[in-house]
Structure formats: structure tokens, C-alpha cells
Scaffold this motif. Sequence first.
Motif, short mmCIF file in Angstrom:
data_model
loop_
_atom_site.label_atom_id
_atom_site.label_comp_id
_atom_site.label_asym_id
_atom_site.label_seq_id
_atom_site.Cartn_x
_atom_site.Cartn_y
_atom_site.Cartn_z
N VAL A 17 3.52 10.05 2.31
CA VAL A 17 4.85 9.54 2.01
C VAL A 17 5.57 9.19 3.31
O VAL A 17 6.20 8.12 3.42
CB VAL A 17 5.66 10.56 1.18
CG1 VAL A 17 7.12 10.15 1.05
CG2 VAL A 17 5.03 10.74 -0.20
N GLU A 18 5.46 10.05 4.31
CA GLU A 18 6.10 9.79 5.61
C GLU A 18 5.53 8.54 6.27
O GLU A 18 6.28 7.73 6.82
CB GLU A 18 5.94 11.00 6.53
CG GLU A 18 6.75 12.20 6.08
CD GLU A 18 6.40 13.47 6.84
OE1 GLU A 18 5.65 13.40 7.85
OE2 GLU A 18 6.86 14.54 6.42
N SER A 20 4.18 5.99 4.80
CA SER A 20 4.65 4.86 4.00
C SER A 20 6.09 4.50 4.36
O SER A 20 6.42 3.33 4.57
CB SER A 20 4.55 5.20 2.52
OG SER A 20 5.17 4.23 1.74
N GLU A 21 6.93 5.52 4.46
CA GLU A 21 8.34 5.29 4.81
C GLU A 21 8.47 4.74 6.23
O GLU A 21 9.31 3.86 6.49
CB GLU A 21 9.13 6.58 4.66
CG GLU A 21 9.31 7.00 3.22
CD GLU A 21 9.93 8.38 3.05
OE1 GLU A 21 10.06 9.12 4.07
OE2 GLU A 21 10.27 8.73 1.91
N ARG A 22 7.66 5.23 7.14
CA ARG A 22 7.72 4.81 8.55
C ARG A 22 7.47 3.32 8.71
O ARG A 22 8.10 2.67 9.53
CB ARG A 22 6.71 5.62 9.37
CG ARG A 22 6.93 5.55 10.85
CD ARG A 22 6.03 6.50 11.62
NE ARG A 22 6.13 7.86 11.13
CZ ARG A 22 5.09 8.64 10.84
NH1 ARG A 22 3.86 8.22 11.02
NH2 ARG A 22 5.26 9.86 10.39
N GLY A 24 7.92 1.14 6.25
CA GLY A 24 8.75 0.41 5.31
C GLY A 24 8.00 -0.13 4.11
O GLY A 24 8.38 -1.15 3.54
N ARG A 26 6.59 -0.47 0.31
CA ARG A 26 7.21 -0.31 -1.01
C ARG A 26 6.61 0.85 -1.79
O ARG A 26 7.21 1.35 -2.73
CB ARG A 26 7.05 -1.59 -1.83
CG ARG A 26 7.83 -2.72 -1.25
CD ARG A 26 7.66 -3.95 -2.07
NE ARG A 26 8.37 -5.04 -1.42
CZ ARG A 26 8.51 -6.23 -1.93
NH1 ARG A 26 7.99 -6.50 -3.10
NH2 ARG A 26 9.16 -7.16 -1.27
N HIS A 32 -2.28 5.19 3.39
CA HIS A 32 -1.34 6.20 3.87
C HIS A 32 -1.92 7.60 3.70
O HIS A 32 -1.70 8.48 4.54
CB HIS A 32 0.00 6.08 3.14
CG HIS A 32 0.64 4.73 3.32
ND1 HIS A 32 0.92 3.90 2.26
CD2 HIS A 32 1.03 4.08 4.43
CE1 HIS A 32 1.47 2.78 2.73
NE2 HIS A 32 1.53 2.87 4.04
N THR A 120 9.90 7.74 -4.37
CA THR A 120 8.55 7.71 -3.86
C THR A 120 7.66 7.18 -4.98
O THR A 120 7.52 7.80 -6.02
CB THR A 120 8.08 9.12 -3.44
OG1 THR A 120 8.96 9.59 -2.43
CG2 THR A 120 6.66 9.09 -2.91
#
Length: 194
Positions: A17-18, A20-22, A24, A26, A32, A120
Motif C-alpha cells: 500500500v505504501e 502504491s501511494e508513493r 501515486g 490508483r 507493489h 486502498t
Amino acid sequence: MFERFTSDARAVVRGAVEHSERVGSRSVGAEHLLLALLDREASRASFALAALGLAADRREPVRSALADARRRAGLSQAETDALAGLGIDVSDLVSRVEETHGVGAMSGGRKGGGWWAGRTVFSRDAKEVLERCLRIAVAHRDRRIGDEHLLLALTARPGVPSEVLADQGVTYETLSRVLYGAEGEGEGEAKAAS
């Protein structure tokens, strides 16, 4: 299903998740999950990777290959080669798109918030990996799902993560041998992976 995950497996999901967020993204994808697995130390999956020659200090080629695939909109090398057979040069296409829209334009990154902001979301391929790791654990009669089952699941399905790992000598078969010995080559295991 997550209640059956070990602390290492849960850490991989959080790490995915981190990642993916890093970037950007969707959604959280299989790549990931692999990146999060590569970050792990002193876990069953990290020991298996090290035994197959991918010690922590030798994982940069995998990260680089994942970044290259992301620039190609997640196309695997096999898909890129298939398109080349049809006369489509993916490298040229990526260059042209990036020339017009900027580097990484095909990577699927989000621009600002949207309906997914704050949520998420796992992509179909990531969900398939999570489902497959459960089947693999059950096939081995393991009570808990560890990060090694996530790694096995990534190598058991076609796509960028398994292709990138196979290029480094990490396949479902080699991992099974390292993790389970000769037993890892059993018939029930092959059925769980398919």
C-alpha cells in the motif's frame, strides 16, 4: 483471510500500500506486493530470495525492471515482444507519449484526488495473488499465510513480477525447492498454483 496472515505477510501488504501511494498509483498491484517483499529482512521470503542469489544487496535489478515495466504501462517483456511481432515498437510509443505528456505518463499515476482518494483499492492482479497465496498455504497444509506464500503466488501467475523474478532465477519451482524441499514439487501444489 487476513486473520490467517503472519505478521510478515501483513507487513508486506502494508508495504505494498505504501509503495502504491508513493508512486501515486490508483490501486495496489502485484508489482507493489513484490516491491514490499523485496524490502523485507529476516523473513522466510527474504531468506528464500537470498538462497536463490537475490540477497538484499542484489535486488536493485528487480526494482529497476519493475520501474521499466511501469513506464511501459505495466506491459511485460513477453507482451512487448508480442506487440513487436505485430509491428508495434513499445519503446517508441512510450517515448512519443512521454515527449508529449511527460516522463511516466503511461505509468497510470493519478493526478489529484478522485473517488478513490483515501481508499486502498487492490487491482485484480493483486487480488489474484492474495487468493492464490491462500491456496498455496492450504496445499502445503500451512495453518498461517506467510510472506513466502505471497512470493510463491507472485511466481505462480504470469505477469511482470513473475517474469522479472524468473530473469533472476527465481521461479515457482526453485522457490518451492528452497522452501519445502522435494515435497514442494508435489501434485497438489501444482493444482493450488493454477
